[in-house]
Every structure is written in C-alpha cells, then in structure tokens.
Motif scaffolding. Structure first.
Motif, PDB file in Angstrom:
ATOM      1  N   ALA A 514      49.025  48.207  39.385  1.00 43.92           N
ATOM      2  CA  ALA A 514      48.448  47.488  38.240  1.00 43.92           C
ATOM      3  C   ALA A 514      47.148  46.845  38.681  1.00 43.92           C
ATOM      4  CB  ALA A 514      49.423  46.432  37.721  1.00 43.92           C
ATOM      5  N   GLU A 515      46.202  46.801  37.752  1.00 45.67           N
ATOM      6  CA  GLU A 515      44.899  46.200  38.053  1.00 45.67           C
ATOM      7  C   GLU A 515      44.418  45.448  36.823  1.00 45.67           C
ATOM      8  OE1 GLU A 515      40.391  47.561  39.442  1.00 45.67           O
ATOM      9  OE2 GLU A 515      42.138  48.821  39.908  1.00 45.67           O
ATOM     10  N   LYS A 516      43.957  44.223  37.046  1.00 43.17           N
ATOM     11  CA  LYS A 516      43.537  43.374  35.930  1.00 43.17           C
ATOM     12  C   LYS A 516      42.237  42.667  36.311  1.00 43.17           C
ATOM     13  CE  LYS A 516      45.173  39.335  33.290  1.00 43.17           C
ATOM     14  NZ  LYS A 516      46.276  38.344  33.180  1.00 43.17           N
ATOM     15  N   GLN A 517      41.301  42.673  35.398  1.00 40.12           N
ATOM     16  CA  GLN A 517      40.029  42.001  35.631  1.00 40.12           C
ATOM     17  C   GLN A 517      40.070  40.578  35.076  1.00 40.12           C
ATOM     18  OE1 GLN A 517      37.756  43.627  37.468  1.00 40.12           O
ATOM     19  NE2 GLN A 517      39.198  45.353  37.476  1.00 40.12           N
ATOM     20  N   LEU A 521      36.131  34.597  36.106  1.00 36.73           N
ATOM     21  CA  LEU A 521      36.354  34.171  37.486  1.00 36.73           C
ATOM     22  C   LEU A 521      35.659  35.099  38.479  1.00 36.73           C
ATOM     23  CD1 LEU A 521      38.164  31.735  38.392  1.00 36.73           C
ATOM     24  CD2 LEU A 521      39.869  33.420  39.061  1.00 36.73           C
ATOM     25  N   GLY A 522      35.233  36.284  38.012  1.00 38.11           N
ATOM     26  CA  GLY A 522      34.646  37.264  38.920  1.00 38.11           C
ATOM     27  C   GLY A 522      35.664  37.796  39.899  1.00 38.11           C
ATOM     28  N   THR A 523      36.905  37.935  39.435  1.00 36.79           N
ATOM     29  CA  THR A 523      38.027  38.268  40.314  1.00 36.79           C
ATOM     30  C   THR A 523      38.819  39.434  39.744  1.00 36.79           C
ATOM     31  OG1 THR A 523      38.185  35.966  41.042  1.00 36.79           O
ATOM     32  CG2 THR A 523      40.129  37.329  41.377  1.00 36.79           C
ATOM     33  N   THR A 524      39.370  40.240  40.648  1.00 37.50           N
ATOM     34  CA  THR A 524      40.251  41.342  40.264  1.00 37.50           C
ATOM     35  C   THR A 524      41.647  41.075  40.807  1.00 37.50           C
ATOM     36  OG1 THR A 524      38.444  42.939  40.270  1.00 37.50           O
ATOM     37  CG2 THR A 524      40.674  43.818  40.468  1.00 37.50           C
ATOM     38  N   GLU A 525      42.644  41.250  39.970  1.00 43.36           N
ATOM     39  CA  GLU A 525      44.039  41.064  40.378  1.00 43.36           C
ATOM     40  C   GLU A 525      44.685  42.442  40.530  1.00 43.36           C
ATOM     41  OE1 GLU A 525      48.064  39.974  38.084  1.00 43.36           O
ATOM     42  OE2 GLU A 525      46.485  38.444  37.871  1.00 43.36           O
ATOM     43  N   GLU A 718      36.162  48.699  45.369  1.00 42.85           N
ATOM     44  CA  GLU A 718      36.558  50.097  45.587  1.00 42.85           C
ATOM     45  C   GLU A 718      36.689  50.411  47.075  1.00 42.85           C
ATOM     46  OE1 GLU A 718      37.707  52.072  43.236  1.00 42.85           O
ATOM     47  OE2 GLU A 718      37.381  50.293  41.986  1.00 42.85           O
ATOM     48  N   ALA A 719      35.839  49.814  47.900  1.00 43.95           N
ATOM     49  CA  ALA A 719      35.903  50.097  49.346  1.00 43.95           C
ATOM     50  C   ALA A 719      37.130  49.457  49.992  1.00 43.95           C
ATOM     51  CB  ALA A 719      34.631  49.602  50.023  1.00 43.95           C
ATOM     52  N   PRO A 722      41.573  51.154  49.415  1.00 40.02           N
ATOM     53  CA  PRO A 722      42.371  52.029  50.281  1.00 40.02           C
ATOM     54  C   PRO A 722      42.957  51.308  51.494  1.00 40.02           C
ATOM     55  CG  PRO A 722      40.293  53.074  49.696  1.00 40.02           C
ATOM     56  CD  PRO A 722      40.202  51.668  49.238  1.00 40.02           C
ATOM     57  N   LEU A 723      42.210  50.343  52.038  1.00 41.03           N
ATOM     58  CA  LEU A 723      42.713  49.571  53.173  1.00 41.03           C
ATOM     59  C   LEU A 723      43.875  48.685  52.750  1.00 41.03           C
ATOM     60  CD1 LEU A 723      39.309  48.527  54.817  1.00 41.03           C
ATOM     61  CD2 LEU A 723      40.940  50.251  55.642  1.00 41.03           C
ATOM     62  N   LEU A 724      43.771  48.101  51.576  1.00 44.27           N
ATOM     63  CA  LEU A 724      44.856  47.249  51.081  1.00 44.27           C
ATOM     64  C   LEU A 724      46.108  48.085  50.804  1.00 44.27           C
ATOM     65  CD1 LEU A 724      42.903  44.922  48.606  1.00 44.27           C
ATOM     66  CD2 LEU A 724      43.448  44.528  51.012  1.00 44.27           C
ATOM     67  N   GLU A 725      45.929  49.269  50.238  1.00 44.49           N
ATOM     68  CA  GLU A 725      47.079  50.138  49.976  1.00 44.49           C
ATOM     69  C   GLU A 725      47.771  50.522  51.281  1.00 44.49           C
ATOM     70  OE1 GLU A 725      46.083  52.484  45.836  1.00 44.49           O
ATOM     71  OE2 GLU A 725      45.126  53.213  47.683  1.00 44.49           O
ATOM     72  N   LYS A 726      46.978  50.769  52.315  1.00 45.02           N
ATOM     73  CA  LYS A 726      47.558  51.202  53.589  1.00 45.02           C
ATOM     74  C   LYS A 726      48.280  50.061  54.292  1.00 45.02           C
ATOM     75  CE  LYS A 726      46.425  53.317  58.045  1.00 45.02           C
ATOM     76  NZ  LYS A 726      45.380  53.968  58.871  1.00 45.02           N
ATOM     77  N   TYR A 727      47.614  48.922  54.444  1.00 41.32           N
ATOM     78  CA  TYR A 727      48.175  47.863  55.285  1.00 41.32           C
ATOM     79  C   TYR A 727      49.021  46.853  54.506  1.00 41.32           C
ATOM     80  CZ  TYR A 727      45.198  49.865  58.851  1.00 41.32           C
ATOM     81  OH  TYR A 727      44.615  50.742  59.737  1.00 41.32           O
ATOM     82  N   LEU A 728      48.566  46.412  53.334  1.00 43.83           N
ATOM     83  CA  LEU A 728      49.392  45.500  52.540  1.00 43.83           C
ATOM     84  C   LEU A 728      50.448  46.274  51.763  1.00 43.83           C
ATOM     85  CD1 LEU A 728      46.870  42.865  51.122  1.00 43.83           C
ATOM     86  CD2 LEU A 728      47.907  43.043  53.395  1.00 43.83           C
ATOM     87  N   GLY A 729      50.076  47.437  51.274  1.00 45.81           N
ATOM     88  CA  GLY A 729      51.050  48.262  50.548  1.00 45.81           C
ATOM     89  C   GLY A 729      52.155  48.780  51.444  1.00 45.81           C
TER      90      GLY A 729
END
Length: 936
Positions: A514-517, A521-525, A718-719, A722-729
């Motif tokens: 899930a992705e929410k803008q 706040l200039g933030t992505t959840e 966007e950069a 993929p790192l978040l999916e690998k290490y946090l995911g």
C-alpha cells in the motif's frame, strides 16, 4: 586549525591546487583564505568579516569579538572583564536599561538561548542572531554591536543591581570541582598569570569595586584595534559592509593605547603530581597532561602536517576505546589525544575514569602503557588505512554540505582566525588539498609523533577522588614509580579486524502493498507485506544526510518484575557487537562509512535510531536488518560493564553529593516513593541477567509488524523503495497486537513542602512543581507553552533584574497524553540560602499576577515572535521532521498539526493566559523542595 580537526577550514569555493607539491614547496606557501569571505580593516583598526550564507534563510549571525579578557585585568579589576560583558546588556546609548533585551525578544531572539556572550582569559565575544526578513532589523543588530563596542552607559545604579547576579553566577560554580581545581591549577599552569585571572574573578572585588574601575577596563581594552565584527547570513554583503564602515568607522582610534601583552605559560621541564580529594566528589579520575609548545598553521605544509595529528588522534582513540570493551577493562572511560591547551601551549592529554579508588593505579598504568606501546611499536598499516578512510569520509561530508552549512559554524571559523590566527581555506579548497596530500602521510611520520607527544618532562599528573577513598589512592612516590616503570612489559598491538559479510544470508524481500501520499506534509506512507509501516520525507535541507527512526510499542514495561534487566538490555546487546563482529571489530568494519545506528529499549517503546549518507544507505539498512535478526551477546564484555556500573553506583552511594541527594529526594516525592521509579543502587546491578536480556531483546525485535519506520533526508522515493522492500520487507513478522503497560506514575495530589540539608557551600536550590490532570489537545498545548514562556520572561525580570537574587531561572512544562492527560510545570533556581524565602515569595507574587490579570500583552508578543522564529528554522531541519513524525504517530496526533501554528497562536491573549494560569497553577497540587547547606 588544529582543533576541531576539520571543521575550521570549511566554507565555500576557493583555489584549486593544480598538482601535488613537495614539502618544501608547501612550506613556502601561506594558507590561502577563502575569497568568498569579505575581510577588511577600518582606519581605526577594527577588523571585519562578511559572508553571504543562506542557512538558515532570512537569518544572520552577528558577533563582536574583543581581544581582551580576564588576563588583562589589574589586581583591582579581577572579575571585571566578565562583569563588563554583563553590563553591556544593562544599558547602552541606544538601548538604555533593559531595552536591548526587550527589543530583541520582540523580534523573536531569545535571551540566553540566542542572545548571549562569554568571557575567557584572552577574549570576550558577544553573539547576536538576528532575522533579516524585516526591514531595518539587520541594521538594528549592527547598532547593538556598535553600542557594545563603545557606548555602554555603565550607570552606577545598574552596576550595583548586577553585582548580585554575577555573585550568583559565581556561587553556581562553587563545589567539589572548584575546590579541587583551586588545589591543582597552579601546578598545571606553572604558576603563570592565568592562575590569578580566572574569568569569574573574586567575590570580594565584585562586591566592592567602584564604577571607575570597570570604566577604566572598558576604556583601555574595548577599542577598535582589538575588535572584530563578524556578519554571516542571508543578506547583501555590500550593504552590510557599507553599514559596518559607517557605524564602526566613526569610533575613534585609541590614543596612546595600552600595550596588549600576550601572556604565556612557561615550560620549565619539570614534572608534577597532584592528588586532590574532596568529601563531595564521587568519582575517581586520572589525567596525564603532557604540555608542549603550541603549533600554529601558517603554511600549507602546516595544514598537511596536521593530517598526521588528526590520524594519530583517531587511531589512539580507537585503541583506548577497545580497552573499555575488554572483559576486564582497566577503566570505565578513557581518552588520549593531542590538542590545544591554553595560552601559548598545546598538550597531549590522557584521561580515565577509574572503577574505584583502589583501581586508580590500574587506570594510570593502563594509560601510560598504551601511550608507551605506541611510542615503542607505533601504529599498524591497517589502523592507518581505516583512519584515513574515516578522515576522508568526514572531509567529503563537509564538502558535500558546503552550501548547507549553518552560519553559526562559519562564524566560529572567523572568530578563530581573528582571535587565534587560525586560517580558513574553504570547503572545496580543503577537500581538494586533502585528496591530493592525504596519501603522502606515511605511518613512520605518525609514529614519530608519539615520541614528540609523550615526553618525560613537562608532565602533570592529576588524581581526583573522594575523601572516602584517599587511604587507598597511590601516593606521589608510587605515581613516580609508575612513570619510571611505564611500558617495560608492553607488547605490540594486535589488530583483531575481520572482513566478512555483515549478514550471514540475504533477506527474503517483501513488497510494498500500500502507498499513500500526504502532500501537505511532503511525505509518503508505505505498508510492506510483513506489516511494517514506513514514512518517507525526502528533503533538501542537507545534501548528505538521511535520518532514520523506528519505533515499536512495548518496551520493558512488558516485563514489570525485571525492570533492572530491561533497562540494561539494549546496552548489553549493543556491547556484544553484531553478527560475526564484536563491538570493536564492527567499528573497524564500518571505517570510512557514515553508518550510525543502534537499538534501544525504553519503558514504553523499543526501536532503532540511526543516520547515514546516501552512499552508505544500503550498508545502514543491512546493519538495521542485523539488529533485528543477528544480535550478539558477549558474556565477558558484559561482565566487565556490569562490574563497573556497580562500582560507579557504589561510589555515588558512598559520596552523596548535594545534587544527588536533592535529585533523589525530589524523585521520591514526585513518584510517591514508587519502587518502579527508584534510582538504581549497587544491588540493582546484581539483578541484571545477560541471558534474560537476550531473551527480552529477541522478544521485542522478533515482530517488525508493529514498528513504524521514518526516513527523512536526501533520498528519492523510487530509489529507496527497492532497498526498503529487501531489508525492511524481509524483517521477521508475527503480526501480534502489541502495546505497552503504562505505570501511570504521576506527581501526587496535595501540597508538599520539604527542605533537604546537604552541602558544604553556601548555596541553595529551589524546585517548585505544579501538576494535575489535563485535557490534551493542540489548543491547550499552545496555552501551556505560552504560560511557560511569559512566566519565564517575568521571573527573569523579577528575580534576576529586580531582586538581583539569581543568575537564571528555569521554567519547563510537560504534558502527557497517555495513559491519561497530565501536565506539569517545574520552576527552579539557585540562590543564596538567605534569599530563598524572599525569592520564593516573589515567584508566587508573579504567578498570582498572571492568575489575576493574565500575561502582559508585550510578553505575549514576545512569545508569538519567538515561537514563529523558532518554528521557521526547525521546519528546515531533518531532525525536527524525524522526531515530529515519529512522536505524532506514536501519540496518534494529527500529522498536519504543525501547519495550524499561526491559527493557534492567535488564541493566546491576556484573557487566555489568565484562564490557563488559574487552571494550571493550582495551589492545591503544589510541591516545593529546597536544598539548603548542612547546618553547622
């Protein structure tokens, strides 16, 4: 430019060194100054520095520096250089009496926090940050500096009022540290003039000096040939230069000026030892001071040679730190490094905090042996390689942030140039110079430094300890023996560095589900497939900084019968290292990388805090993943840590300082003696169990699904995905529904008044606490904040300016939302015992005025201005947004609340502060604690 090691060079663009120069060629070239800094000298001798800098925007940092401090005082003027600094805030030609502080507060400048000054042995410096987005404010700020320079009124009545304030500042400095310092100062300063000219001066003179005496100091030494004006900020440099020339050029040059003597500390080749004890000093500290002639950077060769000094300090620091990570460490804390000392001297300092009085000899021996080990065998090539990586990484960071460096950092560079002749090159010039010449620094050159630094002459050894342990301290003769025998049996250093992958196996990546803008706040959840929630706020506040925070609910509140182990859990696990690395090996593995991060387990939460640079983000995420999945325990290291913690608490218990007794007594009252809030005691350490700590840690970090991660800084969405999916995911997830168990311990209801008698000095401390239940909301929070600020202003005016009874007054407010709403106001100040009742009464009178009439509209204006200015700057920092997002999510507050500030500030009126004061300064829930000296 020797200290700090890199920061003093870094400003803007400058010259480019075309090729590697020889040592002889470097010796012939002076250090070029950054051409982006406009420097000049007026006909009357005043120097100025001007630089345009937009961090922060719409702000300027102004300084007035005078090459005159306490060292220039006559016998009759001792303390008056510092007193003069105070008087410049108490009336000048254009700002009589307290109008200066009043005017600046209305512009959002806070007295103490922003507007300030300091007096040293050799200089006096006034600091003034000023907004530049309002017409005339910058010019007004320069007018303030001009008034300080030559238009102080020095009204006798104002001098008499300020005597009490300065005497209270002097009183604050009294205690065990001061009493011991007075015993060893002559020794380490070789009985030079510096011994007799401590900036605070003598109370007897402060009480009785005549106005003519301070006027003479002002006339003799506040003169343009000893002054510099520094202006750095978001402004037009040409206009600022014109204003400086106009304002300061009219100051007449001194006629037949007194010679400004440069005082020195002689080196006579003798060694000396001081063993000082005090009944109120609870620790055991040893210090070795190898005094050396001071070095000054004049040529490019000096700049290049100081690389070796920086690398030496880095490698020595690593070795000393490793000693504290041993199974049976020789001291709890230690450090050894070369740097500036005082006057014309530098020094090589080694310091250690010993376990107890009986271990002081062990600590001295360990410091001496480590110094001699380097002197005998030198450092190793792998150590140098790592130190160079760290050094270059730091320089690269400063270079990358050259357009994001705060004006206050630049100001310090120009102060050091004016006061201490330290050159400044500019970030790009220095970066290029380091890249070209760092490789030329060889191991042999650095190893030779140990032979210079560690000498058998001009050494001072200081031992500071409690009276209670003096019978087992080493004698002066014994210390001489240790010096003579130092290093006889030392062996060469053995490097335990390893180089294996941080992770034993790659994570199994997850996915963004899930992705929410959050556009305002200039933030992505993001929500990951394992339940981990991530908030991403890309910023351009820094070019090379990413801040990270992860928070989960629970903490050691879930282990109510294991409080002691819970409190130490994250500390003990961190001490063990990570994955295949012990703690020191991990530090070596990360050499040259900006990778900072570690776990914590608090009472209600557990999590990870860290920072990194874009180039090292993946390594940081690997570290973060390992903190969840591959923690490491080291029983031997933990045994040493706990042994030292117990000894430290035993020392504190044997030598109860007035501050410790007062703090513990206050804590007991505020918590109704609840054992779950009791201070740690030596026997508390016996309850700490490493195996159980490892189990608690594993439990708290076994489920990442309830963690919220926040990333703020220099990255793109966007950069980083993929790192978040690998290490946090890929983090473990059990999808449990976790929360904390709040202890619900708040100050008791009712009135409590208590006096504690402890301490040898004639000094008292007062703490007054108002507390109660609270309806937590943004509307009420702003009222609490306003009440705190307007009362702070009034009590400074009343207790300091009118009563002359305190140096400062501290007022803090806090609010709790969980488990239910509570508020608390703390009012505290130090004063003379004879003034306690009078000042408490005056405090209550000021509170009563606010309850009856509300705050003065002028004070509300100051609060609004200060709050707006403070928020404007905070909103442009990564640290603010990291904490704001994390805190608001934890509390369930509206993430867009910060954008309501202007709306909320409009609700603050005299009527609203009256209503708030009546509600929150509730006399029915009031605690007053007073610390008085022991009765004789």
């Amino acid at each position: 430019m020797k200290k700090p090691l890199i920061g003093l060079y870094l400003i803007g663009l400058s010259f480019i060194i075309p090729s590697l120069l020889s040592a002889q060629e470097l010796s012939s070239q002076k250090v070029p100054l950054d051409p982006d800094v406009k420097m000049g000298k007026l006909k009357n001798g005043l120097t100025y520095y001007i630089k345009k800098n937009q961090e922060p925007k719409n702000r300027a940092e102004l300084r007035l520096a005078i090459k005159a401090g306490s060292i220039l005082e006559t016998d009759a003027q001792q303390g008056l250089a510092h007193f003069m600094e105070h008087m410049n805030f108490n009336g000048t030609k254009n700002f009589p009496k307290n109008e200066l502080v009043n005017f600046l507060q209305k512009t959002g400048v806070r007295f103490g926090a922003d507007l300030n000054a300091y007096t040293g042995f050799d200089e006096t410096v006034y600091q003034l940050p000023i907004p530049t987005d309002s017409a005339g404010l910058l010019d007004k700020g320069l007018q303030v500096l001009e008034d300080w320079a030559h238009s102080a009124l020095l009204d006798p009545s104002e001098i008499d009022k300020e005597r009490g304030v300065v005497l209270e500042e002097s009183r604050l400095g009294r205690g065990a540290q001061q009493r011991m310092r007075d015993k060893y100062l002559k020794m380490i300063l070789n009985n030079s003039r510096y011994v007799q000219r401590l900036p605070i001066g003598k109370d007897s003179i402060l009480k009785t000096f005549k106005p003519e005496t301070i006027k003479a100091f002002y006339k003799d030494w506040y003169r343009p040939d000893l002054m510099a004006v520094i202006a750095v900020g978001d402004f037009d440099p040409a206009k600022v230069e014109a204003a400086i020339i106009k304002k300061f050029g009219s100051i007449p040059a001194a006629v037949a000026p007194k010679k400004r003597v440069e005082y020195t500390i002689p080196l006579d080749g003798t060694n000396n030892i001081a063993i000082v004890t005090d009944p109120e000093y609870p620790q055991n500290v040893v210090q070795l001071i190898y005094k050396l002639p001071g070095k000054h950077e004049k040529t490019l060769k000096d700049v290049r040679d100081n690389f070796a000094q920086a690398l030496y300090n880095s490698m020595m620091g690593q070795r000393i730190q490793e000693l504290t990570q041993k199974a049976n460490p020789p001291f709890l804390y230690g450090a050894s490094q070369y740097g500036e000392f005082l006057g014309n001297l530098d020094s090589y300092n080694s310091i250690a905090l010993a376990k107890d009085a009986a271990s002081v000899e062990t600590a001295i021996t360990a410091l001496l042996n480590e110094n001699i080990r380097v002197q005998k065998f030198g450092f190793t090539e792998p150590e140098l390689e790592r130190a160079k990586k760290d050094f270059l990484n730091s320089v690269e960071q400063y270079y990358k942030e050259k357009d994001k460096t705060k004006s206050s950092s630049h100001v310090q560079e120009y102060l050091d140039h004016f006061l201490h002749k330290k050159p400044f090159m500019g970030a790009e010039s220095y970066y290029n110079f380091v890249q070209k010449h760092l490789a030329s620094v060889k191991l042999e050159e650095i190893n030779m430094l140990a032979k210079t630094y560690i000498s058998k002459k001009n050494l001072s050894v200081i031992v500071m300890a409690s009276d209670k342990g003096k019978d087992v301290l080493p004698t002066e003769e014994k210390i001489k023996e240790l010096l003579a025998d130092a290093g006889k049996d030392v062996a060469a250093y053995v490097d335990d560095a390893v180089n294996t992958p941080l992770l034993s196996q790659d994570p199994k990546p997850g996915k963004v589900t899930a992705e929410k803008q959050l556009p305002k706040l200039g933030t992505t959840e993001l929500v990951l497939s394992n339940g981990v929630k991530v908030y991403l706020k890309p910023t351009d506040f820094k070019n090379d900084e990413i801040l990270i925070k992860a928070t989960g609910k629970g903490g050691y509140s879930l282990f109510p019968n294991e409080r002691e182990t819970g409190m130490f859990t994250s500390y003990l696990i961190r001490a063990g290292g990570l994955g295949p690395y012990n703690q020191s090996q991990l530090q070596k593995f990360l050499a040259g990388k900006t990778v900072n991060g570690g776990p914590y387990i608090g009472e209600l939460t557990e999590g990870i805090e860290g920072s990194t640079s874009p180039k090292d983000l993946e390594t940081t995420l690997q570290l973060l993943y390992a903190l969840f999945t591959e923690p490491r325990k080291d029983a031997d290291v933990v045994s040493g840590i706990l042994s030292y913690q117990k000894s430290y608490l035993e020392n504190m218990q044997k030598t109860l300082t007035p501050e410790k007794v007062f703090s513990d007594s206050l804590n007991a009252v505020l918590t109704s003696n609840d054992p779950r809030r009791a201070p740690l005691k030596p026997e508390s350490i016996d309850k700490v169990n490493l195996d159980r700590a490892a189990e608690i840690y594993k439990d708290r970090f076994s489920d990442a699904s309830d963690f919220v991660f926040t990333f703020v800084g220099a990255f793109s969405i966007e950069a980083i995905k993929p790192l978040l999916e690998k290490y946090l995911g890929g983090l473990p997830s059990t999808d449990r529904d976790d929360t904390y168990k709040h202890l619900n311990i708040f100050p008791p209801k009712g009135r409590i008044e208590k006096t504690i008698y402890k301490g040898l000095e004639p000094k008292s401390r007062v703490m007054m606490v108002y507390s109660g239940e609270y309806d937590y909301s943004p509307e009420n929070n702003i009222k609490i904040e306003a009440l705190q600020e307007v009362l702070q202003i009034k009590l400074i005016e009343a207790l300091r300016e009118e009563e002359s009874g305190v140096y400062g007054v501290g007022i803090s407010e806090s609010t709790d939302k969980i488990p239910t709403g509570h508020y608390r106001f703390n009012i505290n100040f130090g004063c003379g015992p004879e003034n306690v009742d009078k000042l408490v009464k005056r405090t209550m009178e000021e509170i009563s005025k606010v309850k009856q009439k509300g705050a003065d509209a002028r004070d509300i204006e100051k609060f609004v201005a200060e709050t707006k200015r403070k928020t404007e700057v905070a909103l442009k920092t990564n640290n603010f947004w990291l904490d704001y997002i994390d805190d608001n999510i934890f509390l369930g507050d509206d993430l867009e609340e910060v954008f309501r500030q202007d709306e909320l500030l409009k609700t603050i009126t005299p009527a609203s502060t009256k209503e708030a004061a009546e509600k929150y300064f509730n006399d029915a829930n009031f605690i007053k604690m007073v610390l008085m000296p022991e009765k004789k």
